[in-house]
Design an enzyme around this catalytic site. Structure first.
Site, PDB file in Angstrom:
ATOM      1  N   GLU A   1      28.390  38.668  45.306  1.00 41.38           N
ATOM      2  CA  GLU A   1      28.958  39.532  46.350  1.00 41.38           C
ATOM      3  C   GLU A   1      30.006  40.415  45.711  1.00 41.38           C
ATOM      4  O   GLU A   1      30.217  40.353  44.500  1.00 41.38           O
ATOM      5  CB  GLU A   1      29.583  38.667  47.449  1.00 41.38           C
ATOM      6  CG  GLU A   1      30.683  37.740  46.924  1.00 41.38           C
ATOM      7  CD  GLU A   1      31.263  36.811  47.979  1.00 41.38           C
ATOM      8  OE1 GLU A   1      31.183  37.127  49.176  1.00 41.38           O
ATOM      9  OE2 GLU A   1      31.810  35.775  47.583  1.00 41.38           O
TER      10      GLU A   1
ATOM     11  N   LYS B   1      37.163  30.014  52.773  1.00 42.42           N
ATOM     12  CA  LYS B   1      37.999  31.214  52.754  1.00 42.42           C
ATOM     13  C   LYS B   1      39.437  30.732  52.550  1.00 42.42           C
ATOM     14  O   LYS B   1      40.204  30.608  53.506  1.00 42.42           O
ATOM     15  CB  LYS B   1      37.813  32.010  54.052  1.00 42.42           C
ATOM     16  CG  LYS B   1      38.133  33.492  53.894  1.00 42.42           C
ATOM     17  CD  LYS B   1      37.540  34.298  55.035  1.00 42.42           C
ATOM     18  CE  LYS B   1      38.165  35.672  55.139  1.00 42.42           C
ATOM     19  NZ  LYS B   1      37.933  36.550  54.000  1.00 42.42           N
TER      20      LYS B   1
ATOM     21  N   ARG C   1      34.538  29.305  61.219  1.00 43.38           N
ATOM     22  CA  ARG C   1      34.643  29.362  59.755  1.00 43.38           C
ATOM     23  C   ARG C   1      36.026  28.896  59.296  1.00 43.38           C
ATOM     24  O   ARG C   1      36.158  28.187  58.292  1.00 43.38           O
ATOM     25  CB  ARG C   1      34.342  30.786  59.262  1.00 43.38           C
ATOM     26  CG  ARG C   1      34.203  30.877  57.757  1.00 43.38           C
ATOM     27  CD  ARG C   1      33.671  32.217  57.296  1.00 43.38           C
ATOM     28  NE  ARG C   1      34.606  33.306  57.565  1.00 43.38           N
ATOM     29  CZ  ARG C   1      34.355  34.588  57.314  1.00 43.38           C
ATOM     30  NH1 ARG C   1      33.181  34.957  56.802  1.00 43.38           N
ATOM     31  NH2 ARG C   1      35.248  35.520  57.564  1.00 43.38           N
TER      32      ARG C   1
HETATM   33  N1  PXG Z   1      33.061  38.103  50.773  1.00 38.60           N
HETATM   34  C1  PXG Z   1      34.347  37.837  50.520  1.00 38.60           C
HETATM   35  C2  PXG Z   1      34.726  37.201  49.231  1.00 38.60           C
HETATM   36  C3  PXG Z   1      35.329  38.158  51.485  1.00 38.60           C
HETATM   37  O1  PXG Z   1      36.597  37.874  51.255  1.00 38.60           O
HETATM   38  C4  PXG Z   1      33.557  39.043  52.904  1.00 38.60           C
HETATM   39  C5  PXG Z   1      32.656  38.679  51.921  1.00 38.60           C
HETATM   40  C6  PXG Z   1      33.053  39.621  54.185  1.00 38.60           C
HETATM   41  O2  PXG Z   1      33.148  38.665  55.219  1.00 38.60           O
HETATM   42  P1  PXG Z   1      33.285  39.092  56.761  1.00 38.60           P
HETATM   43  O3  PXG Z   1      33.300  37.809  57.491  1.00 38.60           O
HETATM   44  O4  PXG Z   1      34.579  39.844  56.871  1.00 38.60           O
HETATM   45  O5  PXG Z   1      32.132  39.933  57.100  1.00 38.60           O
HETATM   46  C7  PXG Z   1      34.935  38.805  52.683  1.00 38.60           C
HETATM   47  C8  PXG Z   1      35.937  39.269  53.692  1.00 38.60           C
HETATM   48  C9  PXG Z   1      39.949  43.112  53.186  1.00 38.60           C
HETATM   49  C10 PXG Z   1      39.737  41.665  53.036  1.00 38.60           C
HETATM   50  O6  PXG Z   1      41.119  43.528  53.311  1.00 38.60           O
HETATM   51  C11 PXG Z   1      38.513  41.059  53.300  1.00 38.60           C
HETATM   52  C12 PXG Z   1      38.380  39.687  53.138  1.00 38.60           C
HETATM   53  C13 PXG Z   1      39.449  38.985  52.693  1.00 38.60           C
HETATM   54  C14 PXG Z   1      40.640  39.604  52.431  1.00 38.60           C
HETATM   55  C15 PXG Z   1      40.808  40.938  52.621  1.00 38.60           C
HETATM   56  O7  PXG Z   1      38.960  43.850  53.163  1.00 38.60           O
HETATM   57  N2  PXG Z   1      37.258  38.930  53.398  1.00 38.60           N
END
Ligand code: PXG
Length: 289
Positions: free
Chosen positions: A184, A151, A52
């Site tokens: 989301e 991301k 990713r």
């Molecule tokens: N949606 C968004 C917009 C995200 O930033 C997820 C879904 C979940 O993705 P994963 O791959 O982690 O299952 C994210 C996750 C935090 C944090 O501190 C999380 C994210 C980015 C920055 C901080 O919880 N991304």
């Protein structure tokens, strides 16, 4: 022992881990990142996170100056150097230092940074009792503006929505897309459970609803299928959430966390439901297994 941070080609003490004030990651949010977790010394779905990261970089024409295998090694080395068997890893690639103009071609030396830290968890009662969330007025960015599948280091869209959630006394906020469909939460994906005629169906918005395709989301969908739960990607509106039997969020930091109230509507019985509990247990088993 000072924390050690990987910067480009080596581990340095935290105090020496610096980027230029001319870095376009700082000046414009021009860069990409990943958040990963390690359980008992094993990084959960490291390859998927790296895929990713490199896809996000490709989408913004950023060439990561290190091979995937080297970055994978850096993640493992940084965790080990900081003595973290269970930890959180932030992997960041910036565009590098350039001029005070937007032109990415005038930058050089993209910075590859790996930070390993203790994981900061939501309090246990959030998992036991479930979260209350609200819908943010801030919409998720349209793909035509900036694809939510990237991301990127530019998280202001999500931060604006997070602020709305916090101002309403909630730790997460629901984001809709420009069509008014459920996308989301600010840092988590969303699922609902509908129980019909004794069968449970798991529903989550599809990628084209304008979401980041979470690694945790993917894992939970696989676990549902393996458990014989019908799981579908489907466009959802708020009404589908308000009338669901269960709701939960997924993300690297939160893992699987129940939601029991949305915009003042109680979801199901107002307590975490049985399908959420089953999938949570299966997820814990998967990450430690
Ligand atoms: N949606 C968004 C917009 C995200 O930033 C997820 C879904 C979940 O993705 P994963 O791959 O982690 O299952 C994210 C996750 C935090 C944090 O501190 C999380 C994210 C980015 C920055 C901080 O919880 N991304």
């Amino acid at each position: 022992m000072p924390r050690l941070v990987f910067m480009n080609d080596r581990l340095v003490p935290e105090s020496e881990a610096r980027v230029s004030v001319f870095d376009h990651g700082l000046l414009y949010g021009d860069g990409v990142f990943e958040g990963l977790r390690s359980y008992g010394g094993r990084v959960f779905r490291l390859d998927a996170h790296l895929d990713r990261l490199y896809a996000s970089a490709r989408a913004i024409c950023l060439t990561i100056p290190l091979a995937k295998e080297i970055v994978a090694r850096a993640v493992l080395d940084t965790l080990a150097a900081n003595d973290l068997a269970d930890g959180y890893v932030r992997l960041v690639v910036t565009r590098g230092a350039g001029s005070l103009g937007l032109d990415p071609n005038k930058t050089r030396d993209p910075q590859v940074i790996v930070i390993a830290d203790q994981i900061s968890l939501y309090p246990r009662e959030f998992y036991e009792r479930g979260l209350r969330i609200v819908t943010a007025a801030t919409q998720r960015t349209q793909s035509a503006a900036l694809s939510p599948r990237i991301k990127s280091l530019n998280y202001l869209n999500n931060i604006m929505a997070k602020l709305e959630g916090l101002q309403a006394g909630c730790v997460e906020a629901l984001m809709l897309n420009h069509k008014g469909e459920v996308a989301e939460c600010t840092g988590d994906n969303i699922f609902v459970v509908r129980s019909q005629g004794g069968a449970d169906r798991l529903l989550t918005p599809p990628p084209d609803a304008g979401i980041l395709e979470g690694i945790t989301r993917g894992a939970v969908m696989e676990l549902a299928v393996a458990a014989g739960i019908d799981c579908r990607e489907q466009a959802l509106v708020r009404h589908d959430l308000y009338t669901a039997d269960e709701c939960f969020l997924t993300g690297t930091a939160a893992e699987v966390i129940p939601v029991v109230e949305i915009d003042g509507r109680r979801i199901g019985d107002g307590v975490p439901g049985p399908v959420t509990a089953r999938l949570t247990a299966a997820f814990h088993h998967l990450v430690r297994g």
